[in-house]
Design an enzyme around this catalytic site. Structure first.
Site, PDB file in Angstrom:
ATOM      1  N   THR A  31       1.000  -1.294  -0.038  1.00  0.00           N
ATOM      2  CA  THR A  31      -0.031  -0.061   0.150  1.00  0.00           C
ATOM      3  C   THR A  31       0.912   1.452  -0.022  1.00  0.00           C
ATOM      4  O   THR A  31       0.685   2.246  -0.721  1.00  0.00           O
ATOM      5  CB  THR A  31      -0.894   0.370   0.991  1.00  0.00           C
ATOM      6  OG1 THR A  31      -1.505  -1.069   1.734  1.00  0.00           O
ATOM      7  CG2 THR A  31      -1.915   0.980   1.014  1.00  0.00           C
ATOM      8  N   GLY A  82       0.780   1.456   6.089  1.00  0.00           N
ATOM      9  CA  GLY A  82       0.007   0.381   6.149  1.00  0.00           C
ATOM     10  C   GLY A  82       0.302   0.004   7.720  1.00  0.00           C
ATOM     11  O   GLY A  82       0.822   0.082   8.671  1.00  0.00           O
ATOM     12  N   LYS A  94       1.406  -4.965  13.011  1.00  0.00           N
ATOM     13  CA  LYS A  94       1.995  -4.858  11.199  1.00  0.00           C
ATOM     14  C   LYS A  94       3.243  -5.585  11.383  1.00  0.00           C
ATOM     15  O   LYS A  94       3.790  -5.864  12.757  1.00  0.00           O
ATOM     16  CB  LYS A  94       2.736  -2.970  11.863  1.00  0.00           C
ATOM     17  CG  LYS A  94       1.493  -1.926  11.174  1.00  0.00           C
ATOM     18  CD  LYS A  94       2.011   0.011  11.784  1.00  0.00           C
ATOM     19  CE  LYS A  94       3.362  -0.174  10.615  1.00  0.00           C
ATOM     20  NZ  LYS A  94       3.319  -0.900   9.112  1.00  0.00           N
ATOM     21  N   GLY A  95       4.806  -5.520  10.733  1.00  0.00           N
ATOM     22  CA  GLY A  95       5.714  -5.566  10.516  1.00  0.00           C
ATOM     23  C   GLY A  95       5.326  -7.370   9.064  1.00  0.00           C
ATOM     24  O   GLY A  95       6.227  -7.994   9.601  1.00  0.00           O
ATOM     25  N   GLY A  96       4.087  -7.294   8.595  1.00  0.00           N
ATOM     26  CA  GLY A  96       3.792  -8.659   7.624  1.00  0.00           C
ATOM     27  C   GLY A  96       5.214  -8.831   7.141  1.00  0.00           C
ATOM     28  O   GLY A  96       6.116  -9.363   6.374  1.00  0.00           O
ATOM     29  N   GLU A 103      10.047   0.951  11.600  1.00  0.00           N
ATOM     30  CA  GLU A 103       7.818   1.581  11.152  1.00  0.00           C
ATOM     31  C   GLU A 103       7.761   2.425  12.723  1.00  0.00           C
ATOM     32  O   GLU A 103       7.480   3.314  13.223  1.00  0.00           O
ATOM     33  CB  GLU A 103       7.476   0.773  10.673  1.00  0.00           C
ATOM     34  CG  GLU A 103       7.962   0.256   9.906  1.00  0.00           C
ATOM     35  CD  GLU A 103       6.811  -0.800   8.616  1.00  0.00           C
ATOM     36  OE1 GLU A 103       6.803  -0.839   7.834  1.00  0.00           O
ATOM     37  OE2 GLU A 103       6.449  -1.737   9.808  1.00  0.00           O
ATOM     38  N   LYS A 121      -8.325  -4.958   6.252  1.00  0.00           N
ATOM     39  CA  LYS A 121      -7.527  -4.274   7.401  1.00  0.00           C
ATOM     40  C   LYS A 121      -7.707  -4.898   8.331  1.00  0.00           C
ATOM     41  O   LYS A 121      -7.438  -4.531   9.616  1.00  0.00           O
ATOM     42  CB  LYS A 121      -6.640  -3.988   6.983  1.00  0.00           C
ATOM     43  CG  LYS A 121      -5.664  -3.955   5.786  1.00  0.00           C
ATOM     44  CD  LYS A 121      -4.618  -5.026   5.764  1.00  0.00           C
ATOM     45  CE  LYS A 121      -4.140  -5.825   4.835  1.00  0.00           C
ATOM     46  NZ  LYS A 121      -2.645  -4.574   4.569  1.00  0.00           N
TER      47      LYS A 121
HETATM   48  C1  5RP Z   1       5.127  -3.926   7.348  1.00  0.00           C
HETATM   49  C2  5RP Z   1       4.379  -3.703   7.529  1.00  0.00           C
HETATM   50  C3  5RP Z   1       2.978  -2.940   6.607  1.00  0.00           C
HETATM   51  O1  5RP Z   1       2.326  -1.327   6.425  1.00  0.00           O
HETATM   52  C4  5RP Z   1       2.399  -4.076   6.384  1.00  0.00           C
HETATM   53  O2  5RP Z   1       2.857  -5.165   6.423  1.00  0.00           O
HETATM   54  C5  5RP Z   1       0.731  -3.741   5.358  1.00  0.00           C
HETATM   55  O3  5RP Z   1       1.602  -4.276   3.769  1.00  0.00           O
HETATM   56  P1  5RP Z   1       0.596  -4.000   2.416  1.00  0.00           P
HETATM   57  O4  5RP Z   1       0.408  -2.858   2.412  1.00  0.00           O
HETATM   58  O5  5RP Z   1       1.565  -4.681   1.711  1.00  0.00           O
HETATM   59  O6  5RP Z   1      -0.399  -5.136   3.660  1.00  0.00           O
HETATM   60  O7  5RP Z   1       3.357  -3.483   8.856  1.00  0.00           O
HETATM   61  O8  5RP Z   1       6.608  -4.216   7.787  1.00  0.00           O
END
Ligand code: 5RP
Length: 222
Positions: A31, A82, A94-96, A103, A121
């Site tokens: 995003t 995001g 967060k942290g995906g 962050e 989300k």
């Molecule tokens: C990365 C994050 C991202 O903000 C979170 O994973 C969302 O990612 P996306 O916009 O691809 O769904 O925390 O560490």
């Protein structure tokens, strides 16, 4: 509208929060990539950006946006990022993408945190998305045992190192009924650098993309 179109729509909406002639904080993820592309269209009106990941820094640079080290910036009016999950209280997981530590630091410095998401989300309670923990390598097993004790199922993220050279444990099975308390508790486990609960410093504004348009939540919409 598909998910990418929703992400693009909310990314463009976030431009309204960018402060002219200032440095903007930029998170990471798909995003945020749309946000970076949108930011490029107004790059002449900002001083530059602080990036919360190497990947975002690269993308910003490719657009010709000047990158600032966070240490060289006195203030950051706005941070745009995001989330993997977010509640109506603007608490997040967060942290995906594994960039949680940088962050969280960038969010801490920012005056206003604008979270940009598609509506998938938004959740009533955090915890379905596996909670990432950035962990010092030698503490991996100890932290894993500590998480098992708390009823979680930790899994080492395979073939992955953070931008800080650490590991990530993704922890399933936690229902986060009191996110600020759990965020503080997990921060106290030796060897945990950062956990992916963003609740003690929640977002100030949530921009949520739905088929009907972008809905804004939060106390500081201006
Ligand atoms: C990365 C994050 C991202 O903000 C979170 O994973 C969302 O990612 P996306 O916009 O691809 O769904 O925390 O560490």
């Amino acid at each position: 509208m598909n998910q990418d179109q929703l992400k693009q729509m909310v990314a463009r909406e976030a431009l309204k929060h960018v402060v002219e002639d200032a440095v903007v904080g930029v998170g990471s993820g798909s995003t945020v990539n749309f946000f970076i592309d949108a930011l490029a269209t107004i790059k002449g009106r900002i001083e530059g950006a602080v990036a919360a990941s190497e990947a975002s820094a690269e993308r910003l640079k490719k657009h010709g946006i000047r990158i600032f080290d966070l240490n060289s910036v006195n203030e950051l009016p706005v941070y745009v990022d995001g989330a993997d999950e977010v509640t109506e209280h603007l608490h997040m997981i967060k942290g995906g993408g594994g960039a949680l530590t940088r962050e969280k630091i960038t969010a801490a410095v920012a005056k206003k945190f604008v979270c940009i998401c598609d509506a998938s989300k938004l959740v009533p309670v955090l915890g379905k998305f596996p909670l990432p923990l950035e962990v010092i390598p030698m503490a991996r097993s100890y932290v894993g045992r500590e998480m098992l004790r708390r009823g979680a199922h930790p899994e080492l993220r395979q073939n992955f190192k953070t931008d800080n050279g650490n590991l990530v444990l993704d922890c399933r099975g936690l229902t986060l009924l009191d996110p600020p308390a759990m965020e503080a508790e997990l921060n106290n486990i030796a060897g945990v650098v950062t956990n992916g609960i963003f609740a003690r410093r929640p977002a100030d504004v949530l921009l949520l993309a739905e088929a009907a348009g972008v809905r804004a939540l939060g106390a500081r919409l201006a």
